[in-house]
Design a protein around this motif. Structure first.
Motif, PDB file in Angstrom:
ATOM      1  N   LEU A 171       0.820  -1.215   0.000  1.00 59.37           N
ATOM      2  CA  LEU A 171       0.000   0.000   0.000  1.00 59.37           C
ATOM      3  C   LEU A 171       0.849   1.257   0.000  1.00 59.37           C
ATOM      4  N   SER A 172       2.042   1.165   0.583  1.00 64.11           N
ATOM      5  CA  SER A 172       2.896   2.346   0.656  1.00 64.11           C
ATOM      6  C   SER A 172       4.348   1.923   0.673  1.00 64.11           C
ATOM      7  N   SER A 173       5.205   2.862   0.355  1.00 61.78           N
ATOM      8  CA  SER A 173       6.627   2.554   0.340  1.00 61.78           C
ATOM      9  C   SER A 173       7.204   2.523   1.747  1.00 61.78           C
ATOM     10  N   GLN A 174       6.358   2.876   2.757  1.00 61.03           N
ATOM     11  CA  GLN A 174       6.837   2.869   4.137  1.00 61.03           C
ATOM     12  C   GLN A 174       6.621   1.530   4.836  1.00 61.03           C
ATOM     13  N   GLY A 205      -1.619   3.626  -1.910  1.00 62.58           N
ATOM     14  CA  GLY A 205      -2.854   3.649  -1.124  1.00 62.58           C
ATOM     15  C   GLY A 205      -4.027   2.978  -1.807  1.00 62.58           C
ATOM     16  N   GLN A 206      -3.917   2.691  -3.107  1.00 65.85           N
ATOM     17  CA  GLN A 206      -5.000   1.976  -3.797  1.00 65.85           C
ATOM     18  C   GLN A 206      -5.080   0.556  -3.254  1.00 65.85           C
ATOM     19  N   THR A 216      -8.045  -1.968   3.890  1.00 66.87           N
ATOM     20  CA  THR A 216      -7.567  -1.132   2.782  1.00 66.87           C
ATOM     21  C   THR A 216      -8.538  -0.002   2.454  1.00 66.87           C
ATOM     22  N   ILE A 217      -9.203   0.524   3.453  1.00 66.60           N
ATOM     23  CA  ILE A 217     -10.151   1.605   3.203  1.00 66.60           C
ATOM     24  C   ILE A 217      -9.687   2.859   3.929  1.00 66.60           C
ATOM     25  N   PRO A 218     -10.023   4.047   3.386  1.00 64.81           N
ATOM     26  CA  PRO A 218      -9.686   5.277   4.110  1.00 64.81           C
ATOM     27  C   PRO A 218     -10.591   5.410   5.318  1.00 64.81           C
ATOM     28  N   SER A 250       2.156  -1.904   9.958  1.00 58.33           N
ATOM     29  CA  SER A 250       2.969  -1.147   8.997  1.00 58.33           C
ATOM     30  C   SER A 250       2.576  -1.475   7.557  1.00 58.33           C
ATOM     31  N   ARG A 251       1.987  -2.650   7.345  1.00 57.94           N
ATOM     32  CA  ARG A 251       1.548  -2.972   5.981  1.00 57.94           C
ATOM     33  C   ARG A 251       0.209  -2.318   5.643  1.00 57.94           C
ATOM     34  N   TYR A 252      -0.630  -2.121   6.646  1.00 62.89           N
ATOM     35  CA  TYR A 252      -1.958  -1.529   6.440  1.00 62.89           C
ATOM     36  C   TYR A 252      -2.113  -0.370   7.420  1.00 62.89           C
ATOM     37  N   PRO A 253      -1.329   0.710   7.225  1.00 68.30           N
ATOM     38  CA  PRO A 253      -1.180   1.716   8.291  1.00 68.30           C
ATOM     39  C   PRO A 253      -2.422   2.542   8.597  1.00 68.30           C
ATOM     40  N   GLU A 254      -3.220   2.837   7.584  1.00 70.61           N
ATOM     41  CA  GLU A 254      -4.243   3.869   7.799  1.00 70.61           C
ATOM     42  C   GLU A 254      -5.226   3.561   8.932  1.00 70.61           C
ATOM     43  N   PRO A 255      -5.837   2.383   8.971  1.00 73.01           N
ATOM     44  CA  PRO A 255      -6.783   2.150  10.081  1.00 73.01           C
ATOM     45  C   PRO A 255      -6.103   2.239  11.454  1.00 73.01           C
TER      46      PRO A 255
END
Lengths: 219, 219
Positions: free
Chosen positions: A67-70, A90-91, B123-125, B149-154
């Motif tokens: 999802l991200s380069s981090q 992020g897609q 994988t959702i905002p 770290s792989r799915y950071p946003e949630p």
């Protein structure tokens, strides 16, 4: 939702590029296997166990979606074989262009089989191809027997389904017959491989199938 | 990606409706807890264990997200409390309108606490609110230590994080300290509740926190 209405939502350039990728792969005798599945179902482990078995029989390479380069480095980055990480920005999934760009970073003349690890999710449309040859869903016991009916689309369009972590059966009380029935309602013919990447149980049947499919499609 | 660029992508009517929902909930003294997590991390089990403990202390209700109306019935449909299933029609997550419509189907005058089970995905905002009061991520040991770290946003936007299935520790060799560090890099303050819905270990601390948060926000 029918195939037609879904396809209408994909930009024509994506469809065209996917067809072009498929033609390129066929011309080069390369088979691309796209692995879907929720986070933690064992896509990475399955790829690790598969390339370590298949090396010597085919020349494998790996594409890893992130999802991200981090994200932390994947164990797949350090294999002794060609490997590319794709950052989707992020897609929630790869598209035809991301797959194509990743493939072009690989030394394709020295590759027979590419294993693509999709971002971990089951909520993406998968009935359109990105140009890959095989689509495989990797589920595992913790997702429960009703996972296929709750997240039907990937299961309905899979060329094979892997049910990982069967070694956790004694602790989870998973009903494999119910899982199989849920798959069969969506996809009557697809093979289901029950296995454990931890113990190795069932892996050989999966390897044999994959190798046979790869050889059949590449010839 | 900054908060601003993300918010710009949400239709203004959605933002306005979410604010309106938040105001409605505050006026009625109702707390809505939105539970995110991948398929099989135990959102359903956590809700079951939570409502069975909290009934008598608060008046709970449940909203259950589903990708399609053809999903098998959820165990949450048969609870002895108000419950609504939301069909997202294939969309990977609820939006402000779906949440609002679901809330309006509940007998809100008789409800203090609504637990919302999101579609299973990471994988959702999630940094924008749908009007809910608390966002909780439910992860579990099979997702691995690097899941944050792989799915950071949630994880970055969660008011609390539940790490379920700690009873599987002996079989999975999960490194809880590494998981906590991965969370802390994204979200330094959020509480992390390590528990097992199967054995009951750790549930009491989660219940106490939820009850205190709910009372603090409703008053």
């Amino acid at each position: 939702m029918t195939l037609t209405t879904r396809l209408e939502r994909i930009p024509p350039a994506e469809v065209r590029l996917a067809e072009d990728t498929a033609a390129l792969l066929q011309a080069m005798g390369i088979v691309v296997v796209h692995l879907f599945g929720p986070p933690g179902s064992g896509k990475t482990s399955l790829i690790l166990r598969t390339v370590e078995s298949l090396t010597g029989k085919v020349r494998p390479a790996v594409v890893v979606g992130a999802l991200s380069s981090q994200a932390e480095p994947s164990p797949l980055d350090n294999l002794d074989l060609p490997s590319v990480q794709v950052n989707t920005g992020g897609q929630p999934c790869l598209n035809a262009n991301m797959l194509r760009e990743a493939l072009e970073k690989l030394p394709l003349a020295d590759v027979d089989l590419v294993l693509v690890e999709e971002i971990g999710t089951l909520t993406i449309p998968v009935e359109h191809s990105l140009g890959e040859n095989l689509r495989v869903v990797v589920a595992s016991l913790p997702q429960g027997e009703d996972c296929p009916s709750r997240y039907p689309e990937p299961f309905a369009h899979a060329d094979a389904i892997v049910l990982n972590m069967v070694d956790l059966q004694p602790y989870l009380g998973f009903d494999r017959a119910r899982f199989q029935q849920a798959v069969r309602r969506l996809n009557p013919q697809t093979p289901i491989f029950e296995l454990s990447c931890r113990t190795g149980e069932g892996l050989e049947t999966w390897w044999d199938w994959l190798l046979e499919e790869a050889r059949g499609r590449a010839s």
